[in-house]
Design an enzyme around this catalytic site. Structure first.
Site, PDB file in Angstrom:
ATOM      1  N   ASN A   7       0.858  -1.189   0.000  1.00  0.00           N
ATOM      2  CA  ASN A   7       0.000   0.000   0.000  1.00  0.00           C
ATOM      3  C   ASN A   7       0.897   1.243   0.000  1.00  0.00           C
ATOM      4  OD1 ASN A   7      -1.389   2.263   1.130  1.00  0.00           O
ATOM      5  ND2 ASN A   7      -3.035   0.916   1.759  1.00  0.00           N
ATOM      6  N   ASP A   9      -0.165   4.469  -0.068  1.00  0.00           N
ATOM      7  CA  ASP A   9      -0.876   5.689   0.336  1.00  0.00           C
ATOM      8  C   ASP A   9       0.031   6.694   1.048  1.00  0.00           C
ATOM      9  OD1 ASP A   9      -3.129   4.405  -0.549  1.00  0.00           O
ATOM     10  OD2 ASP A   9      -4.033   4.133   1.423  1.00  0.00           O
ATOM     11  N   HIS A  10       0.923   6.162   1.903  1.00  0.00           N
ATOM     12  CA  HIS A  10       1.686   7.088   2.744  1.00  0.00           C
ATOM     13  C   HIS A  10       2.812   7.789   2.009  1.00  0.00           C
ATOM     14  CE1 HIS A  10      -0.836   6.555   6.077  1.00  0.00           C
ATOM     15  NE2 HIS A  10      -0.777   5.247   5.908  1.00  0.00           N
ATOM     16  N   HIS A  43      -5.733   3.560  -1.645  1.00  0.00           N
ATOM     17  CA  HIS A  43      -7.057   3.906  -1.121  1.00  0.00           C
ATOM     18  C   HIS A  43      -7.383   5.324  -1.601  1.00  0.00           C
ATOM     19  CE1 HIS A  43      -9.771   4.279   2.732  1.00  0.00           C
ATOM     20  NE2 HIS A  43     -10.408   4.590   1.628  1.00  0.00           N
ATOM     21  N   ARG A  45      -9.496   8.064  -1.144  1.00  0.00           N
ATOM     22  CA  ARG A  45     -10.485   8.498  -0.144  1.00  0.00           C
ATOM     23  C   ARG A  45     -11.335   9.622  -0.695  1.00  0.00           C
ATOM     24  NH1 ARG A  45      -8.841   6.606   5.369  1.00  0.00           N
ATOM     25  NH2 ARG A  45     -10.634   7.771   6.080  1.00  0.00           N
ATOM     26  N   ARG A  49      -7.173  12.824   0.695  1.00  0.00           N
ATOM     27  CA  ARG A  49      -6.104  13.299   1.578  1.00  0.00           C
ATOM     28  C   ARG A  49      -4.722  12.785   1.172  1.00  0.00           C
ATOM     29  NH1 ARG A  49      -7.408  10.168   7.176  1.00  0.00           N
ATOM     30  NH2 ARG A  49      -9.435  11.141   6.841  1.00  0.00           N
ATOM     31  N   GLU A  70      -8.784   0.313  -2.876  1.00  0.00           N
ATOM     32  CA  GLU A  70      -9.631   0.380  -1.672  1.00  0.00           C
ATOM     33  C   GLU A  70     -10.532   1.588  -1.829  1.00  0.00           C
ATOM     34  OE1 GLU A  70      -7.296   0.789   1.822  1.00  0.00           O
ATOM     35  OE2 GLU A  70      -6.280  -1.112   1.555  1.00  0.00           O
ATOM     36  N   THR A 100      -6.906   6.769  10.129  1.00  0.00           N
ATOM     37  CA  THR A 100      -6.804   5.652   9.191  1.00  0.00           C
ATOM     38  C   THR A 100      -8.074   4.820   9.350  1.00  0.00           C
ATOM     39  OG1 THR A 100      -5.465   3.735   8.528  1.00  0.00           O
ATOM     40  CG2 THR A 100      -5.524   4.222  10.882  1.00  0.00           C
ATOM     41  N   THR A 101      -8.261   3.826   8.482  1.00  0.00           N
ATOM     42  CA  THR A 101      -9.476   3.009   8.573  1.00  0.00           C
ATOM     43  C   THR A 101      -9.552   2.390   9.972  1.00  0.00           C
ATOM     44  OG1 THR A 101      -8.969   2.462   6.290  1.00  0.00           O
ATOM     45  CG2 THR A 101     -10.803   1.305   7.288  1.00  0.00           C
ATOM     46  N   GLU A 153     -11.097  -9.173   3.339  1.00  0.00           N
ATOM     47  CA  GLU A 153      -9.808  -8.794   3.913  1.00  0.00           C
ATOM     48  C   GLU A 153     -10.064  -8.666   5.403  1.00  0.00           C
ATOM     49  OE1 GLU A 153      -7.509  -5.484   2.301  1.00  0.00           O
ATOM     50  OE2 GLU A 153      -6.608  -5.206   4.278  1.00  0.00           O
ATOM     51  N   HIS A 197      -3.781  -4.362   7.855  1.00  0.00           N
ATOM     52  CA  HIS A 197      -3.894  -3.205   8.737  1.00  0.00           C
ATOM     53  C   HIS A 197      -3.017  -3.382   9.972  1.00  0.00           C
ATOM     54  CE1 HIS A 197      -5.360   0.531  10.307  1.00  0.00           C
ATOM     55  NE2 HIS A 197      -5.960   0.705   9.143  1.00  0.00           N
TER      56      HIS A 197
HETATM   57  N1  PXP Z   1      -6.013  -2.788   4.374  1.00  0.00           N
HETATM   58  C1  PXP Z   1      -6.926  -1.802   4.459  1.00  0.00           C
HETATM   59  C2  PXP Z   1      -8.335  -2.106   4.113  1.00  0.00           C
HETATM   60  C3  PXP Z   1      -6.550  -0.493   4.830  1.00  0.00           C
HETATM   61  O1  PXP Z   1      -7.481   0.477   4.903  1.00  0.00           O
HETATM   62  C4  PXP Z   1      -5.188  -0.226   5.082  1.00  0.00           C
HETATM   63  C5  PXP Z   1      -4.749   1.162   5.431  1.00  0.00           C
HETATM   64  O2  PXP Z   1      -4.948   1.994   4.339  1.00  0.00           O
HETATM   65  C6  PXP Z   1      -4.276  -1.284   4.975  1.00  0.00           C
HETATM   66  C7  PXP Z   1      -4.714  -2.554   4.634  1.00  0.00           C
HETATM   67  C8  PXP Z   1      -2.822  -1.084   5.226  1.00  0.00           C
HETATM   68  O3  PXP Z   1      -2.650  -0.806   6.593  1.00  0.00           O
HETATM   69  P1  PXP Z   1      -1.249  -0.306   7.105  1.00  0.00           P
HETATM   70  O4  PXP Z   1      -0.948   0.966   6.395  1.00  0.00           O
HETATM   71  O5  PXP Z   1      -1.452  -0.134   8.581  1.00  0.00           O
HETATM   72  O6  PXP Z   1      -0.255  -1.385   6.767  1.00  0.00           O
END
Ligand code: PXP
Length: 243
Positions: A7, A9-10, A43, A45, A49, A70, A100-101, A153, A197
């Site tokens: 992922n 996103d960050h 993701h 959103r 963001r 996502e 976060t989620t 998931e 997560h």
């Molecule tokens: N799975 C889902 C559904 C998520 O929302 C996230 C966070 O965006 C992740 C996995 C990844 O989580 P993490 O960034 O804590 O590894």
């Protein structure tokens, strides 16, 4: 061995801190793939963001592995998914104020389940496989099966947050058991079983030993480590631990 969807996103979170062009999650995704990632997760959103529409559309064209989008179950996101056609969609709950989620989808109440079923049906009719992000609860697994999702998931956040050094690790063990039992039931019901997560380099091994889980979606810990050692080393080490 389970696969790893990274992922990114960050990476976009850092870019958006300056509303700049760098660092680019698209480049990070390609580097993660070169390092052995089996998939890329983003993701998009509602508040944009971190990941932007531009990231999704470029990644759709450039990602060589599987692109997992996502998204929340909203008409806007459904429209985007049907247009972009990612390799798979994971439907997640979304609250504006959350960092976060925060938990899995509400799949058990009648109205929510009916709404999710409509989304799942539309996506599946367009040839896009759909997973539901759920808490590690047997009722949630059964409900996902009734909704006819392709898979689940399993939310590992509560497992990851349980301090292994507190109370003789009892809470951690209990949370692990919930994840394990949810995975076993999902597998029995012929759902695809993914998990994610809060997973990091210290807590991944136990859940990676659950053979029913076939994919992990991991972002924050990999991107954090990549700041020090680079994406290649961060992804390679996570793949090694999963294996
Ligand atoms: N799975 C889902 C559904 C998520 O929302 C996230 C966070 O965006 C992740 C996995 C990844 O989580 P993490 O960034 O804590 O590894």
């Amino acid at each position: 061995m389970a696969t790893l969807s990274v992922n990114v996103d960050h990476v976009a979170t850092v870019r958006q801190a300056r509303l700049a062009k760098e660092p680019d999650p698209v480049t990070a995704a390609l580097m993660a793939e070169l390092a052995g990632a089996d998939g890329i997760t983003i993701h998009l959103r509602e508040d944009r963001r971190h990941i932007q529409d531009r990231d999704l559309s470029i990644l759709r064209k450039t990602a060589k592995t599987r692109l997992n989008l996502e998204m929340a179950a909203t008409p806007e996101m459904l429209g985007i998914a049907l247009e972009v056609k990612p390799d798979m969609v994971t439907i997640v709950p979304e609250k504006r104020a959350e960092l976060t989620t925060e938990g899995g989808l509400d799949v058990t109440t009648k109205v929510e389940a009916a709404k999710l079923k409509e989304f799942v049906t539309s996506l599946k009719e367009a040839g896009i496989p759909v997973n539901l992000f759920i808490d590690p609860a047997l009722e949630a697994v059964k409900a996902s099966h009734r909704i006819a999702a392709d898979g689940v998931e399993i939310h590992t956040g509560t497992y990851a947050d349980a301090d292994i050094n507190a109370d003789n690790g009892e809470r951690r063990c209990g949370e692990f058991k919930r994840v394990h039992e949810a995975a076993l039931l999902a597998h029995k019901l012929k759902l695809k079983v993914h998990a994610g997560h809060g997973l990091d380099y210290s807590n991944i091994k136990a859940v990676a030993a659950i053979p029913e889980i076939t994919e992990f979606a991991i972002g924050y810990s990999i991107v954090s480590r990549a700041i020090y050692v680079g994406i290649e080393a961060a992804v390679t080490e996570m793949k090694r631990l999963i294996g």
